[in-house]
Scaffold this active site. Sequence first.
Site, PDB file in Angstrom:
ATOM      1  N   GLY A   1      26.615   6.801  65.919  1.00 13.72           N
ATOM      2  CA  GLY A   1      25.602   6.052  66.664  1.00 13.72           C
ATOM      3  C   GLY A   1      26.255   5.028  67.560  1.00 13.72           C
ATOM      4  O   GLY A   1      27.263   4.423  67.194  1.00 13.72           O
ATOM      5  N   LYS A   2      25.688   4.841  68.728  1.00 15.00           N
ATOM      6  CA  LYS A   2      26.163   3.789  69.625  1.00 15.00           C
ATOM      7  C   LYS A   2      25.303   2.569  69.310  1.00 15.00           C
ATOM      8  O   LYS A   2      24.264   2.323  69.939  1.00 15.00           O
ATOM      9  CB  LYS A   2      26.019   4.257  71.079  1.00 15.00           C
ATOM     10  CG  LYS A   2      27.025   3.614  71.997  1.00 15.00           C
ATOM     11  CD  LYS A   2      27.100   4.330  73.322  1.00 15.00           C
ATOM     12  CE  LYS A   2      27.730   3.452  74.377  1.00 15.00           C
ATOM     13  NZ  LYS A   2      29.125   3.064  74.112  1.00 15.00           N
ATOM     14  N   ILE A   3      25.718   1.878  68.254  1.00 16.09           N
ATOM     15  CA  ILE A   3      24.913   0.827  67.636  1.00 16.09           C
ATOM     16  C   ILE A   3      25.573  -0.525  67.891  1.00 16.09           C
ATOM     17  O   ILE A   3      26.772  -0.691  67.649  1.00 16.09           O
ATOM     18  CB  ILE A   3      24.776   1.127  66.118  1.00 16.09           C
ATOM     19  CG1 ILE A   3      23.964   2.433  65.947  1.00 16.09           C
ATOM     20  CG2 ILE A   3      24.142  -0.041  65.374  1.00 16.09           C
ATOM     21  CD1 ILE A   3      23.943   2.982  64.543  1.00 16.09           C
TER      22      ILE A   3
END
Length: 316
Positions: A166-168
């Site tokens: 995830g690009k969190i």
Amino acid sequence: MTKTFDPVPENCRVPFTWLDGACVPTEQALVPIMTHTLHYGLGAFEGIRAYDGASGPAVFRLREHLERLFRSAALCRIEIPFTLEALTKGCVETLKRNQLAAGYLRPVVFIDDGKRGLGVTNNRIRVAIATWPWGRYLGDEGVQHGIRAQVSSTVRMNARSFLPKGKINGQYVNSILAKRAAQQAGFDEAILLDDDGYVAEATGENLFIVRDGAVVTPPTSQPILEGITRASVIELARELGLPVREDRFTRDTLYIADEVFLTGTAAELTPVREIDGYVIGTGGRGPVTERLQSRFFDAVHGRIAGRVGWLTGYRV
Ligand code: PPE
């Protein structure tokens, strides 16, 4: 020593920012101090580039980036209150309203203020799309001649505790700690190993090596972001007839690689010329890297007929 800072944030140099469904003047696109994501980091974002190409301005792989944004949000158990189509329009509108024929887009999904504390479930989910003109992320010199990197003592977060696919927002503490240490030690970039000691990726880029003519990159079974530039470069390399493998390799393999390069939306395709003091290949941009880089720039600029499907054109 007095510290200086630039009082005008980069995205404030453009007049409009998309916020919660419409473009508003950038100076009005503000968030409350108690914005949940600001305190705890749970949110999702993307980085997307538009290029002024052969058939005019176009966004590179917009759909893939927005699909990843939805996946990143889902990993956070956040439901984005807009459709993919609405965000697609929002991205294009943000570029157009700012009359940018090329630039970087930063959609971000975040949890608003409301209830306080970790356990909030019903706070409003907000979405912003910022944009600004962004030059070469790792410098003009870096793109041409390569950068100097350090293998970090900070290990890439593992998938037991975090969600590396995830690009969190908050997960970037891992990358930024590595990056700051590398910069303080005089390097341009950090390369992170995974828990098992295999090369994972750089702080905001995937990593490739070239060895005996083959292009090798860590597989997505490792804790890396599934980079859209990475996937594009793999396809372009195969099209050029280069052997491509997704394989694990260790730090020492980096040092003896013929070529090393990084891929990312911001970094595009940037060669690495030195790692931990080891000179990679001939210490500049290698021939395979150069070929792939020029092919990549052809693709993003709409100069490859078979790849215009990667582009979403627009007019400014
Ligand atoms: N790994 C990480 C950890 C990462 O953040 C990126 C993008 C990539 C790989 C490459 O992914 P892709 O852009 O889909 O090819 N990093 C973004 C953040 C840059 C920033 O400074 O912020 C980017 O390149 O936009």
